[in-house]
Scaffold this active site. Structure first.
Site, PDB file in Angstrom:
ATOM      1  N   LEU A 227       0.834  -1.201   0.000  1.00 39.84           N
ATOM      2  CA  LEU A 227       0.000   0.000   0.000  1.00 39.84           C
ATOM      3  C   LEU A 227       0.866   1.248   0.000  1.00 39.84           C
ATOM      4  O   LEU A 227       1.610   1.496   0.946  1.00 39.84           O
ATOM      5  CB  LEU A 227      -0.920   0.012   1.226  1.00 39.84           C
ATOM      6  CG  LEU A 227      -1.950  -1.111   1.341  1.00 39.84           C
ATOM      7  CD1 LEU A 227      -2.738  -0.957   2.628  1.00 39.84           C
ATOM      8  CD2 LEU A 227      -2.884  -1.124   0.133  1.00 39.84           C
ATOM      9  N   GLU A 228       0.779   2.018  -1.078  1.00 44.82           N
ATOM     10  CA  GLU A 228       1.443   3.329  -1.145  1.00 44.82           C
ATOM     11  C   GLU A 228       0.323   4.349  -1.115  1.00 44.82           C
ATOM     12  O   GLU A 228      -0.374   4.570  -2.104  1.00 44.82           O
ATOM     13  CB  GLU A 228       2.287   3.416  -2.425  1.00 44.82           C
ATOM     14  CG  GLU A 228       3.358   4.497  -2.375  1.00 44.82           C
ATOM     15  CD  GLU A 228       2.839   5.847  -2.792  1.00 44.82           C
ATOM     16  OE1 GLU A 228       2.551   6.669  -1.877  1.00 44.82           O
ATOM     17  OE2 GLU A 228       2.710   6.102  -3.989  1.00 44.82           O
TER      18      GLU A 228
END
Length: 480
Positions: A227-228
């Site tokens: 997850l960015e």
């Protein structure tokens, strides 16, 4: 006339592809993955570099798409492509040295074993890309996943589907015999379908709220997720800083790409000894930067983001902040016509706590750089940041609770191929780029191979009392 991918019409490019179409795309990728993995790092790298050459040759097409779909000015499009090409090349050239099998020490207890570790591809990686950097950001996952030996199914943002199709089309031109990069288009429903289509890992870039939904969608199958997410990055200006350089960095970090950067500068904390000088300089410099037709940055890609920008400005002013440059009148759909600089903004204001994702800078006075770092760290986000100081800049950078920091610059880390990119807290987890980014898309596999019979037989039921007694003496002596 804006470029349209030759292999697909515009209506199909924007179609919401449902679960059946997504599963079919994942199936095609899975069928193609073994041959791609079998090429080895060197041959895959050569094909990825060929892909980069195709993209460079057809660069006018993608620039036109970035202008039409994402609303970028040409300069922002070129900067994005430069970073994307850098990371694609780095992944292609370094996958072998980073991921190949290597021997490790077995230790005195297991010296009869030869021990190795290598990083093996997951299989099929699903990549869900954003609209703000629809080439650079997805390629931060796509190129590293491909270099590691995976096949990829990319779901571009529903706002920039043509860009995703162009990436797949140019890859197919460069590597016509291996369909390991597929694209599915659509909104969040298509993304949810990709999470449930049997991929082996999902890489997502977007908001924390959507990231939480992606995580929940992947939880039942225990599919690993990268997850960015968003940021609320701060620039800290020390009392001995080069003020003019800090102002330029703040404006670039906050307003490039219309402020639509997850790692963009949104908060500036300035030591009181140079605060007035900083504020005077940014008040003069910011109006020279313009957004809109013929301006320094383009339109807001998603119209709803203008509502967020306006709300943050209005909330700050209602709480007693000052608009020293711009203000509510700067929000003229589909543009923010110039930088908005807000001073003396309370720390509980939306413009300090929440991601604005527009060309709005909060500039607040602090006692010194240490207090600035403390306020920067008080955010729930922890993506990137910047520090300006003639002395002690690296020390201050190390005190920031973020994944990346630039010293005496802004956003410099985004274009360095060897550096990992990712955050902490509400900014997500996992890393793209660099050696960490390559390892993110490969699972470590440990292997031991017995070379000869051990002189002390312990890990066998054929051991005797004498073996056990010798082993106990060894443990006591060595402190195992």
């Amino acid at each position: 006339m804006p470029y349209a991918p030759s292999t697909v019409n515009q209506e199909q490019s924007r179609a919401n592809e449902g679960p059946e179409a997504v599963r079919a795309a994942v199936g095609r990728a899975r069928d193609a993955a073994p041959a791609w993995d079998a090429l080895g790092h060197r041959e895959r790298g050569a094909r990825l570099l060929r892909w980069r050459r195709v993209m460079a040759r057809r660069m006018d097409e993608i620039v036109a798409l970035l202008e039409s779909e994402a609303g970028k000015v040409r300069a922002d499009a070129l900067v994005e492509l430069a970073a994307a090409f850098e990371h694609l090349g780095w992944a292609a050239r370094h996958a072998g040295p980073v991921l190949r099998r290597r021997t490790v020490r077995s230790g005195p207890l297991m010296f009869h074993q030869r021990s190795t570790v290598e990083y093996r591809p997951y299989g099929v990686v699903g990549v869900i890309g954003p609209w703000n950097y629809p080439v650079h950001t997805p390629l931060g996952s796509v190129s590293y996943a491909l270099a590691a030996g995976n096949a990829v199914v990319l779901k571009p943002s529903e706002h920039t589907p043509g860009t995703g199709r162009w990436l797949a089309e140019t890859f197919a031109e460069a590597v016509p015999d291996m369909p390991v990069l597929g694209v599915v288009t659509g909104d969040g429903g298509t993304g949810a379908a990709l999470c449930g289509a049997g991929v082996d890992k999902v890489a997502f870039t977007g908001s924390p709220g959507t990231g939480a939904r992606v995580l929940a969608a992947c939880a039942p199958s225990l599919t690993p997720v990268l997850l960015e997410l968003g940021g609320k990055d701060a620039l800290v200006v020390a009392g001995d800083a080069d003020v003019e350089a800090a102002v330029e960095a703040a404006l670039w970090g906050g307003c490039a790409n219309a402020g639509q950067s997850c790692a963009g500068i949104e908060r500036v904390y300035v030591a009181e000894g140079v605060y007035e000088r900083f504020l005077d300089r940014i008040t003069l410099r910011a109006p020279e930067i313009t957004g809109g037709p013929g301006g320094d940055y383009g339109r807001m890609t998603v119209p709803a983001q203008l509502d967020v920008v306006r709300r943050h400005i209005d909330d700050a002013l209602a709480r007693g902040a000052r608009a020293v440059v711009g203000g509510p009148g700067s929000v003229v759909p589909p543009y923010v016509t110039g930088p908005v600089v807000l001073a003396d903004v309370p720390e509980d204001a939306d413009a300090v706590r929440e991601e604005t994702f527009g060309p709005v800078l909060v500039v607040n006075r602090v006692r010194d750089a240490e207090e600035g770092v403390a306020r920067a760290n008080a955010s729930a986000y922890g993506l990137g940041g910047a520090v300006f100081a003639r002395r002690g800049g690296v020390r201050l950078a190390r005190e920031m609770r973020t994944g990346m920091v630039s010293v005496n610059d802004a956003l410099a880390f985004t274009a360095v191929g060897a550096l990992p990119f990712g955050g902490r807290g509400r900014s997500g987890f996992g890393r793209i780029h660099g050696a960490d980014g390559l390892r993110e898309f490969a699972a470590p596999q440990a292997v031991t191979r017995r070379r000869f019979a051990p002189p002390l037989a312990i890990q066998t039921f054929a051991r005797g009392p004498r073996d056990l007694a010798r082993f106990e003496r060894l443990l006591r002596r060595r402190g195992y």
